[in-house]
Design an enzyme around this catalytic site. Structure first.
Site, PDB file in Angstrom:
ATOM      1  N   GLY A  67       0.774  -1.235   0.000  1.00 36.33           N
ATOM      2  CA  GLY A  67       0.000   0.000   0.000  1.00 36.33           C
ATOM      3  C   GLY A  67       0.802   1.280   0.000  1.00 36.33           C
ATOM      4  N   CYS A  68       2.092   1.196  -0.328  1.00 39.78           N
ATOM      5  CA  CYS A  68       2.918   2.413  -0.410  1.00 39.78           C
ATOM      6  C   CYS A  68       3.069   2.824  -1.864  1.00 39.78           C
ATOM      7  CB  CYS A  68       4.301   2.161   0.198  1.00 39.78           C
ATOM      8  SG  CYS A  68       4.298   2.055   1.983  1.00 39.78           S
ATOM      9  N   LEU A  69       3.150   4.130  -2.096  1.00 39.83           N
ATOM     10  CA  LEU A  69       3.371   4.622  -3.453  1.00 39.83           C
ATOM     11  C   LEU A  69       4.757   4.232  -3.940  1.00 39.83           C
ATOM     12  CD1 LEU A  69       1.868   8.205  -3.043  1.00 39.83           C
ATOM     13  CD2 LEU A  69       0.788   6.221  -4.109  1.00 39.83           C
TER      14      LEU A  69
END
Length: 181
Positions: A67-69
């Site tokens: 869920g991290c860019l």
């Protein structure tokens, strides 16, 4: 009663004092004392430059933060009852956020880490200088670090339960069925 039923507005809960590990509390106080978001942003970039690169052998799917860019990895070990973290990211700002968590949480007990409330990012003034995507990624980083601390901790479980929990964490099964035959 739940905490949300005690307060009239959800934002009232932010007025509760946060219980943080000593190093993380000190970092939050330092960030909060900076004059504006630009200085907090610069501090994160400074920590990114200071943060050593993570051993490539630790950059596994098990250590990847979802869920991290950016691509973020975090690994944890337990030394003398205290959690030690290493981490890395392919983006400087995100690496600074990882460094903040590593500095603030390493050396704490698993129990202390699992009790950290993500609301501290607002208290420290960090969330105002991050995009919603980066805020979400930061919360995911903290969540992974708390999960790793919980997996390393001894919360009254015996050695068999810990061994089973560790194997399940590696295997990540969709369903677990326990039978007592």
């Amino acid at each position: 009663k739940s905490l949300t039923s005690i307060f009239k507005r959800p934002t009232d809960m932010l007025l509760l004092p946060l219980i943080l590990p000593t190093k993380l509390a000190s970092i939050c106080d330092g960030l909060k004392s900076l004059p504006d978001d630009k200085y907090r942003y610069k501090q994160l970039l400074f920590w990114a430059d200071e943060c050593p690169d993570m051993d490539p052998s630790l950059k596994t799917d098990e250590n990847k933060v979802p869920g991290c860019l950016s691509t973020v990895h975090v690994a944890a070990t337990l030394e003398d009852g205290r959690v030690q973290y290493v981490g890395d990211s392919d983006a400087q700002l995100t690496k600074g956020l990882v460094a903040l968590l590593i500095k603030g949480l390493s050396g704490s007990t698993p129990e202390e880490i699992t009790k950290v409330d993500a609301a501290f990012i607002k208290e420290a003034g960090i969330s105002a200088s991050l995009t919603p995507g980066r805020n979400n990624g930061f919360i995911n980083m903290l969540g992974v670090m708390k999960n790793k601390a919980a997996a390393l901790g001894d919360f009254g479980e015996g050695p068999v339960a810990r061994a089973i929990s560790a194997k399940l964490a590696l295997l990540k099964p969709e369903k677990v069925e326990v039978r007592d035959d």
